[in-house]
Scaffold this active site. Structure first.
Site, PDB file in Angstrom:
ATOM      1  N   GLY A 117      -4.938 -13.798 -29.221  1.00 47.52           N
ATOM      2  CA  GLY A 117      -3.539 -13.973 -29.944  1.00 47.52           C
ATOM      3  C   GLY A 117      -2.979 -15.195 -30.239  1.00 47.52           C
ATOM      4  CG  HIS A 443      10.544   7.986  17.250  1.00 56.14           C
ATOM      5  ND1 HIS A 443      10.293   6.643  17.875  1.00 56.14           N
ATOM      6  CD2 HIS A 443      10.038   8.606  18.575  1.00 56.14           C
ATOM      7  CE1 HIS A 443       9.880   6.615  19.010  1.00 56.14           C
ATOM      8  NE2 HIS A 443       9.656   7.800  19.311  1.00 56.14           N
TER       9      HIS A 443
END
Ligand code: NAD
Length: 464
Positions: A117, A443
């Site tokens: 392009g 945890h």
């Protein structure tokens, strides 16, 4: 004459361009996307982030099978490398993901033009097809998202086989016996790690007196020690001025040192914006001294209705930064509002352990005279890190000394790249270190190390 008209044409189908195209389609624009490669996804998907992560995972498995599984009580026979299969896996992953992007373009009705392009006068984009034919498309707005290419080093004679950039080094079909990496940035350390794990001797030559410029210095120094223990040899303060392949070997010359012989050379000294052939000059756009397209805060270039995002503009050359800019640029075009918070863009180096940072480094805060408090927490004190067998590294949280607002977080450690997302969200939300510290973290997780580092800002970490 223009054959078809689009509200927006994006030039470049990488993570900046294709994300911009999707967001524009979501906002109701009629979008065209021009890409010169046969596949979408740009450097990131084709020859960058994705293939390198595939090889990092595979090489990690190989190294773990050789050196770590026995500790877990897992006995294997002789572990052998099938580099061909490893490369094939990488290529299949790239194929899957680039096809996925093509499917997204179809889903959002983005018209893809395969070809190069260029800006072709007000309201026009030229697309040069592989057969040399050029077609012109009418576009009300154009976004330039053409990315970057590896920077060359004068005196370094790349031959594409032994003296290479990351593009070729991702596809070597043999393990180098001795790889010299020029540049201790993300690319040098990631690919250096891949080939080291697969058995290469690796020497990293870096011009500066530290590795990973731009990352927090303390974290970078700790990373260097960890990688050195894995067998990467670092030579800092070495400016490479020449390298060449000759007679099946390579020679690298650094200033003030004797020539270094090796089997392969990886040049990883940065990337530069790619704007060749875009027709910038004719459009009245003059790149800055580093080849970047100057833009204003709404990504507007000097040419009317021409915008630019990603590696071709200022800021870090990162896929996710380009994507954020693509979204913000399109939103600015369609709604008048669009912004990127550059303080909340994480950066990650995918070595093992990983290195990650977001926000300001200690050095930046000191230089700006911002008063801050710092909390750090080592993975050595994290239960999950022990279970994982990866206890090196630490988390560091930096907070404003008066307001306690989180200004930065820096991590070297297991899955640092995933952990940093929480710190980025904290910065985006304007959180304090106390907010992070009071947030319940499950945890046993690695994320607890971030909570503990936030607690350490106020001298109340629990597990150290
Ligand atoms: P970099 O800019 O991160 O690092 C290049 C290094 O090369 C620097 O440390 C520099 O001091 C050194 N150098 C320059 N000239 C030298 C010379 N003559 N001799 C010795 N050393 C020299 O560049 P990179 O690692 O090539 O990466 C390019 C871009 O791609 C960067 O913007 C990087 O952020 C991005 N990238 C990011 C990731 C990631 O986020 N994981 C991965 C790959 C690439």
């Amino acid at each position: 004459m223009a054959e078809r008209g689009h509200d927006l044409v994006v030039i470049g189908g990488g993570p900046g361009g294709y994300v911009a195209a999707i967001r524009a389609a979501q906002l109701g624009l009629n979008v065209g996307l021009v890409e010169k490669r046969q596949t979408l996804g740009g450097t990131c998907l084709n020859i960058g982030c994705i293939p390198s992560k595939a090889l990092l995972e595979s090489s990690h498995c190989y190294a773990a099978a050789r050196e770590e599984l026995a500790v877990h009580g897992v006995r294997t026979g002789r572990v052998r490398l099938d580099l061909e299969a490893m490369q094939r896996r990488k290529e299949e992953i790239v194929g899957r993901i680039t096809q996925g992007v093509a499917a997204l373009m179809w889903k959002w009705k983005v018209k893809v033009y395969t070809g190069e392009g260029r800006l072709a006068g007000a309201g026009g984009v030229g697309v040069r097809r592989e057969n040399g034919k050029e077609e012109e498309i009418a576009a009300t707005h154009v976004i330039l998202a053409t990315g970057s290419v590896p920077a060359l080093l004068p005196g370094v004679e790349q031959d594409g086989e032994r003296v290479c950039t990351s593009t070729e080094a991702l596809s070597w079909r043999e393990v180098p016996s001795h790889l010299v990496v020029i540049g201790a940035g993300a690319i040098g350390l990631e690919l250096g790690s891949v080939w080291r794990r697969l058995g290469a001797e690796v020497t990293v030559l870096e011009f500066l007196d530290r590795i990973l410029p731009g990352m927090d210095a303390e974290i970078a120094a700790e990373t260097q020690k960890i990688l050195a223990a894995q067998g990467l040899a670092f030579r800092l303060g070495q400016r490479v001025k020449a390298a060449r392949a000759a007679g099946g070997q390579c020679v690298v010359e650094a200033e003030g040192d004797k020539p270094l012989e090796c089997s392969h050379v990886l040049v990883a000294v940065g990337r530069k914006p790619f704007t060749a052939g875009l027709g910038l000059e004719a459009a009245g756009i003059e790149p800055d001294e580093r080849g970047r397209i100057p833009i204003d805060e709404r990504f507007r270039s000097r040419a009317a209705n021409v915008f630019a995002i990603g590696d071709v503009v200022r800021g870090p050359m990162l896929a996710h930064k380009a994507s954020e800019e693509g979204v913000a640029c399109v939103e600015a075009i369609a709604t008048g509002h669009g912004r990127v918070n550059y303080d909340a863009i994480p950066s990650i180096v995918y070595t093992w352990p990983e290195v990650a940072g977001v926000g300001k480094t200690e050095e930046e805060l000191r230089a700006a005279g911002v008063p801050f408090r710092k909390g750090a927490f080592p993975f050595l004190a994290n239960g999950r890190a022990h279970a994982l067998g990866s206890i090196e590294g630490r988390v560091k949280v930096l907070a404003h000394a008066e307001t306690d607002r989180v200004l930065g977080a820096h991590i070297v450690g297991p899955h640092a790249g995933e952990l940093i997302a929480e710190a980025a969200a904290a910065i985006e939300f304007g959180a304090s270190s106390e907010d992070l510290a009071r947030t319940c973290h499950a945890h046993p997780t690695l994320a607890e190390a971030l909570k503990e580092a936030a607690l350490a800002v106020d001298r109340r970490a629990v597990h150290v």
